[in-house]
Design an enzyme around this catalytic site. Structure first.
Site, mmCIF file in Angstrom:
data_model
loop_
_atom_site.group_PDB
_atom_site.id
_atom_site.type_symbol
_atom_site.label_atom_id
_atom_site.label_comp_id
_atom_site.label_asym_id
_atom_site.label_seq_id
_atom_site.Cartn_x
_atom_site.Cartn_y
_atom_site.Cartn_z
ATOM 1 N N ASP A 110 0.810 -1.206 0.000
ATOM 2 C CA ASP A 110 0.000 0.000 0.000
ATOM 3 C C ASP A 110 0.851 1.267 0.000
ATOM 4 O O ASP A 110 2.063 1.212 0.146
ATOM 5 C CB ASP A 110 -0.946 0.005 1.211
ATOM 6 C CG ASP A 110 -0.288 -0.492 2.496
ATOM 7 O OD1 ASP A 110 0.934 -0.313 2.640
ATOM 8 O OD2 ASP A 110 -0.987 -1.060 3.351
ATOM 9 N N HIS A 126 -7.487 -5.170 10.182
ATOM 10 C CA HIS A 126 -7.214 -4.890 8.769
ATOM 11 C C HIS A 126 -5.860 -5.441 8.348
ATOM 12 O O HIS A 126 -4.934 -5.546 9.152
ATOM 13 C CB HIS A 126 -7.352 -3.389 8.450
ATOM 14 C CG HIS A 126 -6.229 -2.523 8.914
ATOM 15 N ND1 HIS A 126 -6.399 -1.470 9.786
ATOM 16 C CD2 HIS A 126 -4.903 -2.509 8.612
ATOM 17 C CE1 HIS A 126 -5.253 -0.857 9.987
ATOM 18 N NE2 HIS A 126 -4.330 -1.472 9.294
#
Length: 243
Positions: free
Chosen positions: A67, A138
């Protein structure tokens, strides 16, 4: 799923570095999926130490990162590009042309997500994907929701994630509100997955991910469906798991 208990953060870092090292030694041209945040810093330090001793060669390794914050330039000290260079890339012999991250400055989310998926396909997929885990379960920036995200996508960061990350910024207001992240489907395509977790504050999320129902409300729970997952966690992180 294989669960390896570590005594503490340093032991977790060492055990995780052993697994990454073995992957690089056994397949020198492997594709590593890499993660950022405070958890993997110790592991990256161990890998640099082994490189300096001549035990590891990153010359043929390719990396793709999970990410990147949307809106942060590479030069920003809080960008994940900057993080990877500060903790690994600048200290080993990896080819910069073979290190890939989402482009946080691309203002067109659809174009950037499509581009990054093509990058992952073009390198032949991920051999070993490294993951940390957030307080809400997450993985990457795949936040809890009503469904599992599939491919690389632009994420609206949830308040708890912003709160957890504000320690890296001058204030919570400076934390970007969006990020580009590999999706769950992209992560699950990796041949192997290594998850590293440290600290009692992650214990509930880890327990729910490993032993709770598989649900997008706990993104990490999808890992129960992958055929080759190794969890390396310290005693504090595993304190709520009955092992």
């Amino acid at each position: 799923m294989k669960i390896i208990k570590a005594k503490d953060y340093q032991d977790m870092s060492r055990k995780a570095a052993n697994i990454i090292s073995a992957q690089v030694i056994l397949k020198p041209d492997c594709v590593l999926g890499l993660a950022t945040g405070s958890t993997p810093i110790g592991m990256y330090e161990k890998l640099v130490e082994r490189y300096n001793k001549g035990d590891l060669d990153f010359g043929d390794v390719t990396t793709v990162n999970l990410d990147e914050y949307k809106g942060l330039p590479k030069e920003d000290e809080q960008s994940y590009y900057y993080f990877m260079h500060s903790h690994l890339f600048d200290y080993v012999n990896i080819n910069p042309d073979r290190t890939f991250l989402p482009d946080g400055m691309n203002e067109d989310p659809d174009a950037e997500c499509e581009r990054y998926e093509e990058v992952i396909r073009s390198v032949g997929g991920v051999d070993l994907q490294l993951l940390g885990m957030g307080h809400n379960g997450h993985i990457g920036f795949n936040e809890p929701g009503e469904e599992f995200a599939k491919g690389t996508h632009c994420v609206d960061l949830q308040p708890r994630t912003i709160e957890a990350n504000k320690r890296f910024f001058a204030s919570a207001e400076d934390v970007p509100r969006q990020a580009y992240s590999m999706g769950i489907q992209t992560i699950m395509k990796a041949k192997k997955i290594l998850v590293i977790v440290s600290g009692e504050d992650k214990a509930e999320a880890l327990k729910n991910s490993l032993f709770g129902p598989v649900t997008p409300h706990v993104p990490g729970s999808i890992l129960q469906m992958h055929p080759d997952v190794t969890i390396v966690a310290d005693e504090a992180a595993l304190s709520k798991c009955n092992l």
